[in-house]
Design a protein around this motif. Structure first.
Motif, PDB file in Angstrom:
ATOM      1  N   ALA A  23       6.590  -1.257   5.235  1.00 32.88           N
ATOM      2  CA  ALA A  23       5.791  -0.105   4.810  1.00 32.88           C
ATOM      3  C   ALA A  23       4.794  -0.507   3.725  1.00 32.88           C
ATOM      4  CB  ALA A  23       6.703   1.020   4.300  1.00 32.88           C
ATOM      5  N   GLY A  24       5.249  -1.352   2.775  1.00 32.69           N
ATOM      6  CA  GLY A  24       4.350  -1.806   1.727  1.00 32.69           C
ATOM      7  C   GLY A  24       3.211  -2.649   2.281  1.00 32.69           C
ATOM      8  N   LEU A  25       3.526  -3.540   3.236  1.00 31.59           N
ATOM      9  CA  LEU A  25       2.490  -4.362   3.851  1.00 31.59           C
ATOM     10  C   LEU A  25       1.501  -3.504   4.612  1.00 31.59           C
ATOM     11  CD1 LEU A  25       1.438  -7.204   4.492  1.00 31.59           C
ATOM     12  CD2 LEU A  25       2.951  -7.241   6.477  1.00 31.59           C
ATOM     13  N   PHE A  26       2.009  -2.486   5.315  1.00 30.88           N
ATOM     14  CA  PHE A  26       1.131  -1.595   6.075  1.00 30.88           C
ATOM     15  C   PHE A  26       0.175  -0.852   5.141  1.00 30.88           C
ATOM     16  CE2 PHE A  26       0.188   2.465   8.178  1.00 30.88           C
ATOM     17  CZ  PHE A  26      -0.299   1.994   9.384  1.00 30.88           C
ATOM     18  N   MET A  27       0.677  -0.422   3.981  1.00 28.00           N
ATOM     19  CA  MET A  27      -0.180   0.303   3.036  1.00 28.00           C
ATOM     20  C   MET A  27      -1.186  -0.616   2.363  1.00 28.00           C
ATOM     21  SD  MET A  27       2.304   3.135   1.201  1.00 28.00           S
ATOM     22  CE  MET A  27       3.602   1.963   0.804  1.00 28.00           C
ATOM     23  N   PHE A  32      -6.371  -5.428   1.801  1.00 34.86           N
ATOM     24  CA  PHE A  32      -6.662  -6.782   2.289  1.00 34.86           C
ATOM     25  C   PHE A  32      -7.974  -6.812   3.068  1.00 34.86           C
ATOM     26  CE2 PHE A  32      -1.825  -7.598   2.327  1.00 34.86           C
ATOM     27  CZ  PHE A  32      -1.883  -8.040   1.021  1.00 34.86           C
ATOM     28  N   TRP A  33      -8.199  -5.784   3.880  1.00 35.45           N
ATOM     29  CA  TRP A  33      -9.446  -5.740   4.645  1.00 35.45           C
ATOM     30  C   TRP A  33     -10.647  -5.598   3.715  1.00 35.45           C
ATOM     31  CZ3 TRP A  33     -13.521  -2.363   5.452  1.00 35.45           C
ATOM     32  CH2 TRP A  33     -14.358  -2.673   6.531  1.00 35.45           C
TER      33      TRP A  33
END
Length: 319
Positions: A23-27, A32-33
């Motif tokens: 979930a943290g990576l998804f947020m 990052f983009w």
């Protein structure tokens, strides 16, 4: 049995951490983009979406995009540096004003006894139910008319004229004294907070009255009790409100949008709009400017992340 219980607990904990990590990576993907786009060549922004990994990793790193943000906006009333200064000035002044006014109002509602106190406090809380868009138009009309009212009361001063100051051999436009295109309009209407008053009142009511009674016996008045006892004991609540207020005003967009027309008076969220046109958008410069804009917010969050948890807990305190 104990080994099985330990294995089940370990499995649950591992699954929980994996879910939280995912979930943290998804947020963090939008961040990052944004970071990747800010250092890409202009032609590579939308060329690799078929492969997500290539979309995140720039083919060529161009740090000069950050310098181009200043160059591209240099002719716009001082450019990016001036917008940064405006945002810092407005966010700091509004934060100090909200903390001060909320603390004074909260102390009155928590400790002072006067007729209609509870009804007034409920009415004050009721304003939290009103959407900001509803009060935006009346505030806009008020800010537009206030210069006319002041011109009638004090005709000697030209309230509509835009001011210019000289500093270190340079001249800077600082907008009008009041009304549209003024720091007054950006600061004063948002300097009061019902939420901040409610949160601090709840915290003040948790402070033992014995301390105030002892100070009263020693000859302290209300103001001295407030400044030497209540405020020092309320540092966690004050820090929480300070962080919330600063972050909220740093990214404020709609109110400055309707109150500002001069480029030199714009804040960062408005200034970044200059990279977005009707038919095209300078994505690399927009993302580079956005990265520089969010750095203070990231710093405030990292330094005061423990106060965010405290803020959630303070809202649940019973008075």
């Amino acid at each position: 049995m104990k080994d099985k219980t330990k294995l089940k607990q370990a499995a649950k904990k591992t699954a929980k951490y994996l879910m939280l990590g995912f979930a943290g990576l998804f947020m963090l993907l939008p961040f990052f983009w944004m970071l990747s786009t800010s250092v890409k060549p202009a032609g590579d922004v939308f060329t690799s979406f078929a492969n997500p990994i290539k979309a995140m990793v720039p083919r060529e790193v161009q740090l000069r995009n950050y310098g181009q943000v200043y160059d591209a906006t240099a002719a716009m009333g001082g450019g990016f540096a001036r917008w940064y200064l405006n945002s810092i000035l407005v966010a700091v002044v509004v934060t100090l004003g909200q903390v001060m006014t909320s603390a004074c109002a909260a102390y009155a509602f928590a400790r002072l006894k006067f007729p209609g106190r509870d009804k007034l406090f409920l009415s004050y809380l009721g304003t939290m139910m009103i959407p900001g868009a509803v009060t935006m138009i009346p505030n806009f009309i008020l800010m537009r008319k206030i210069s006319d009212w002041l011109a009638t009361a004090a005709p000697v001063v030209n309230w509509d004229a835009s001011r210019v100051i000289s500093l270190f051999g340079h001249t800077y436009e600082v907008g009008r004294l009041v009304g549209q295109d003024s720091y007054f309009a950006l600061v004063v209407p948002v300097m009061f907070s019902a939420y901040g008053t409610f949160m601090l009142r709840q915290f003040f009511m948790s402070i033992p009255r014995d301390l105030e009674e002892a100070a009263t016996i020693d000859g302290c008045g209300l103001f001295r009790i407030f400044t030497t006892i209540i405020l020092p004991l309320s540092k966690p609540a004050l820090a929480t409100l300070t962080i919330f207020t600063f972050m909220g005003n740093w990214q404020s967009f709609y109110w400055p949008l309707i109150m500002l027309t001069q480029d030199s008076m714009k804040t960062l969220p408005l200034g970044l709009l200059s990279f977005m046109g009707l038919y095209s958008t300078q994505w690399t410069l927009l993302m580079a400017g956005s990265m520089m804009m969010i750095m203070p917010m990231v710093g405030v969050f990292v330094l005061g992340q423990k106060w965010f948890v405290s803020g959630i807990q303070l809202g649940a305190l019973k008075g």
